[in-house]
Design an enzyme around this catalytic site. Structure first.
Site, PDB file in Angstrom:
ATOM      1  N   ALA A  21       1.045  -1.413   0.033  1.00 32.26           N
ATOM      2  CA  ALA A  21       0.232   0.236  -0.132  1.00 32.26           C
ATOM      3  C   ALA A  21       0.885   1.585  -0.074  1.00 32.26           C
ATOM      4  CB  ALA A  21      -0.816   0.071   1.103  1.00 32.26           C
ATOM      5  N   GLN A  73      -6.673  -7.163  -4.008  1.00 34.77           N
ATOM      6  CA  GLN A  73      -6.512  -7.392  -2.268  1.00 34.77           C
ATOM      7  C   GLN A  73      -7.695  -6.598  -1.949  1.00 34.77           C
ATOM      8  OE1 GLN A  73      -3.208  -6.198   0.298  1.00 34.77           O
ATOM      9  NE2 GLN A  73      -2.931  -8.784   0.604  1.00 34.77           N
ATOM     10  N   CYS A 103      -1.558  -7.879   7.369  1.00 38.38           N
ATOM     11  CA  CYS A 103      -1.413  -6.107   8.289  1.00 38.38           C
ATOM     12  C   CYS A 103      -1.467  -5.949   9.706  1.00 38.38           C
ATOM     13  CB  CYS A 103      -2.255  -5.277   7.330  1.00 38.38           C
ATOM     14  SG  CYS A 103      -1.934  -3.276   7.467  1.00 38.38           S
TER      15      CYS A 103
HETATM   16  C1  LIG Z   1       5.481  -0.009   2.461  1.00 40.27           C
HETATM   17  C2  LIG Z   1       4.965  -1.741   1.900  1.00 40.27           C
HETATM   18  C3  LIG Z   1       3.491  -1.209   2.247  1.00 40.27           C
HETATM   19  C4  LIG Z   1       3.479  -2.741   2.596  1.00 40.27           C
HETATM   20  N1  LIG Z   1       1.094  -3.076   2.010  1.00 40.27           N
HETATM   21  C5  LIG Z   1       0.637  -4.679   2.217  1.00 40.27           C
HETATM   22  C6  LIG Z   1      -1.178  -4.777   1.928  1.00 40.27           C
HETATM   23  O1  LIG Z   1      -1.175  -3.137   1.281  1.00 40.27           O
HETATM   24  N2  LIG Z   1      -0.870  -5.609   1.784  1.00 40.27           N
HETATM   25  C7  LIG Z   1      -0.617  -7.037   1.828  1.00 40.27           C
HETATM   26  O2  LIG Z   1      -1.150  -7.999   1.964  1.00 40.27           O
HETATM   27  N3  LIG Z   1       0.879  -6.519   2.173  1.00 40.27           N
HETATM   28  C8  LIG Z   1       2.062  -5.730   2.138  1.00 40.27           C
HETATM   29  N4  LIG Z   1       2.714  -5.437   2.983  1.00 40.27           N
HETATM   30  C9  LIG Z   1       3.532  -6.287   3.433  1.00 40.27           C
HETATM   31  C10 LIG Z   1       4.043  -7.149   1.701  1.00 40.27           C
HETATM   32  O3  LIG Z   1       3.858  -7.916   1.460  1.00 40.27           O
HETATM   33  C11 LIG Z   1       5.221  -7.912   2.114  1.00 40.27           C
HETATM   34  O4  LIG Z   1       4.648  -8.891   2.937  1.00 40.27           O
HETATM   35  C12 LIG Z   1       6.849  -7.471   3.531  1.00 40.27           C
HETATM   36  O5  LIG Z   1       7.029  -6.577   2.706  1.00 40.27           O
HETATM   37  C13 LIG Z   1       7.655  -8.928   3.320  1.00 40.27           C
HETATM   38  O6  LIG Z   1       8.381  -9.033   2.400  1.00 40.27           O
HETATM   39  P1  LIG Z   1       9.804  -8.474   1.962  1.00 40.27           P
HETATM   40  O7  LIG Z   1      10.463  -8.982   2.980  1.00 40.27           O
HETATM   41  O8  LIG Z   1      10.380  -8.765   0.605  1.00 40.27           O
HETATM   42  O9  LIG Z   1       9.355  -6.827   2.299  1.00 40.27           O
HETATM   43  C14 LIG Z   1       3.443  -3.847   2.677  1.00 40.27           C
HETATM   44  C15 LIG Z   1       5.069  -4.009   3.054  1.00 40.27           C
HETATM   45  C16 LIG Z   1       5.790  -2.359   3.142  1.00 40.27           C
HETATM   46  C17 LIG Z   1       7.201  -2.297   2.908  1.00 40.27           C
END
Ligand SMILES: Cc1cc2nc3c(=O)[nH]c(=O)nc-3n(C[C@H](O)[C@H](O)[C@H](O)COP(=O)(O)O)c2cc1C
Length: 325
Positions: A21, A73, A103
């Site tokens: 997001a 989503q 979240c």
């Molecule tokens: C700025 C930000 C916004 C996110 N928004 C969502 C979201 O809207 N829906 C969701 O399921 N996960 C959201 N996440 C989680 C990510 O999809 C992911 O699960 C998390 O960053 C871990 O993966 P990574 O280590 O590759 O960053 C968000 C993460 C970040 C950093």
């Protein structure tokens, strides 16, 4: 390349862009897609916002054909509104509807949605069933390892979601209390994979080809999802594909290419959001793109002052000149 099937949806088994997001908006997603992200997910969409006709919310549901295969989503705490919202999403023809049960943000959790649902399995089950019942496409659920260290329940939760009709599950290997800190637990992803027969997406700390391959090998997951590892480097998807195909690290991206990609990304943001709002939102992306360049601390600070595309073009000229000297 190998493909996986989520219901009737075929997804290349390379790397997907995780939903983010306020970060992974349409322009961000299209940039990642351009470099080979095999699957994209929208920013999270409020089920109640959609049901009550909020304009901003419905704009989040619009889909460009280039984004496919693509998931919208949904989040929410009320099974009735989640079902109704899933029904309303059908008119946008998403390939998949994903439910956010991960979240950690207080505003979301405080309302009983996002990762709060990992503590409310009965409600989570009802939400999944109602969404599946009303959606014209496969439904997936994204969740975390658990609420906290003492309550790691991703395995039971994944099984429950599968029983309630989820066509795949995505597991981020952190607890809610960890937010985004510490290391993601890949063991829990492996255990989820062993426990269900639907595809499992593994998520947490993948940043390049090597870590993507390690996640595939270690967890046995069906698809790797990348969030923060794509900040200012949408080419990470090209790099991963290259590594998975050849076992070799790709050549580092040149400063020229970085600047070309940054320019294209900002122009796309301005195309969708207008130059004024677009450049405001582009600043954080620019700060990510210039990371690691000569004089990057000064450049990052300068990104905060970008107001127009012309400002950006001037900055790019300065960067390229500095690299040549
Ligand atoms: C700025 C930000 C916004 C996110 N928004 C969502 C979201 O809207 N829906 C969701 O399921 N996960 C959201 N996440 C989680 C990510 O999809 C992911 O699960 C998390 O960053 C871990 O993966 P990574 O280590 O590759 O960053 C968000 C993460 C970040 C950093």
């Amino acid at each position: 390349m190998k493909f996986i099937n989520v219901g009737n949806v075929k997804i290349e088994q390379t790397a997907a862009l995780a939903p983010m997001a306020s970060v992974a908006d349409k322009s961000y997603r299209l940039m990642c897609k351009g470099f080979g992200a095999s699957y994209l997910v929208s920013e999270m969409i409020s089920s109640k916002g959609l049901c009550f006709g909020d304009k901003k919310t419905s704009r989040l549901c619009e889909i460009e054909s280039e984004e496919r295969p693509y998931a919208l989503q949904l989040f929410g705490e009320d099974p009735y509104y989640m079902g109704k919202a899933a029904y309303m999403l059908n008119k946008y023809s998403p390939d998949i509807i994903d439910i956010n049960m991960g979240c950690p943000v207080p505003k979301i959790v405080g309302n009983g949605s996002g990762s709060a649902l990992m503590r409310l399995p009965d409600t989570a089950a009802e939400i999944c069933r109602e969404t599946v019942k009303n959606a014209d496409c496969p439904v997936t659920v994204k969740f975390r390892a658990g609420w906290d260290e003492e309550n790691i329940n991703a395995v039971e939760f994944a099984k429950l979601m599968e029983q309630c009709g989820a066509a795949a599950v995505a597991c981020h290997g952190r607890t809610r209390t960890q937010y985004y800190s510490g290391k993601a637990d890949w063991d829990i992803i492996r255990r989820v994979k062993q426990a269900v027969s639907v595809p499992v997406f593994g998520n947490g700390d993948v940043v390049d080809g090597k870590s993507a391959k390690e996640m595939y090998d270690y967890t046995g997951c069906d698809l790797v999802m990348i969030g923060r590892g794509s900040y200012g480097r949408p080419w990470v998807f090209r790099d991963i594909k290259h590594y998975l195909e050849t076992g070799e690290e790709p050549a580092p991206v040149t400063v020229e290419e970085k600047m070309t990609v940054m320019k294209r990304h900002c122009e796309l943001i301005c195309h969708y959001k207008g130059e004024k709002q677009g450049m405001k939102e582009a600043r954080k992306n620019c700060a990510w793109y210039v990371k690691g360049l000569k004089g990057s601390a000064r450049l990052r600070a300068a990104c905060g002052g970008l107001n127009t595309l012309d400002d950006l073009y001037k900055m790019i000229d300065t960067v390229l000149q500095a690299e040549r000297t």
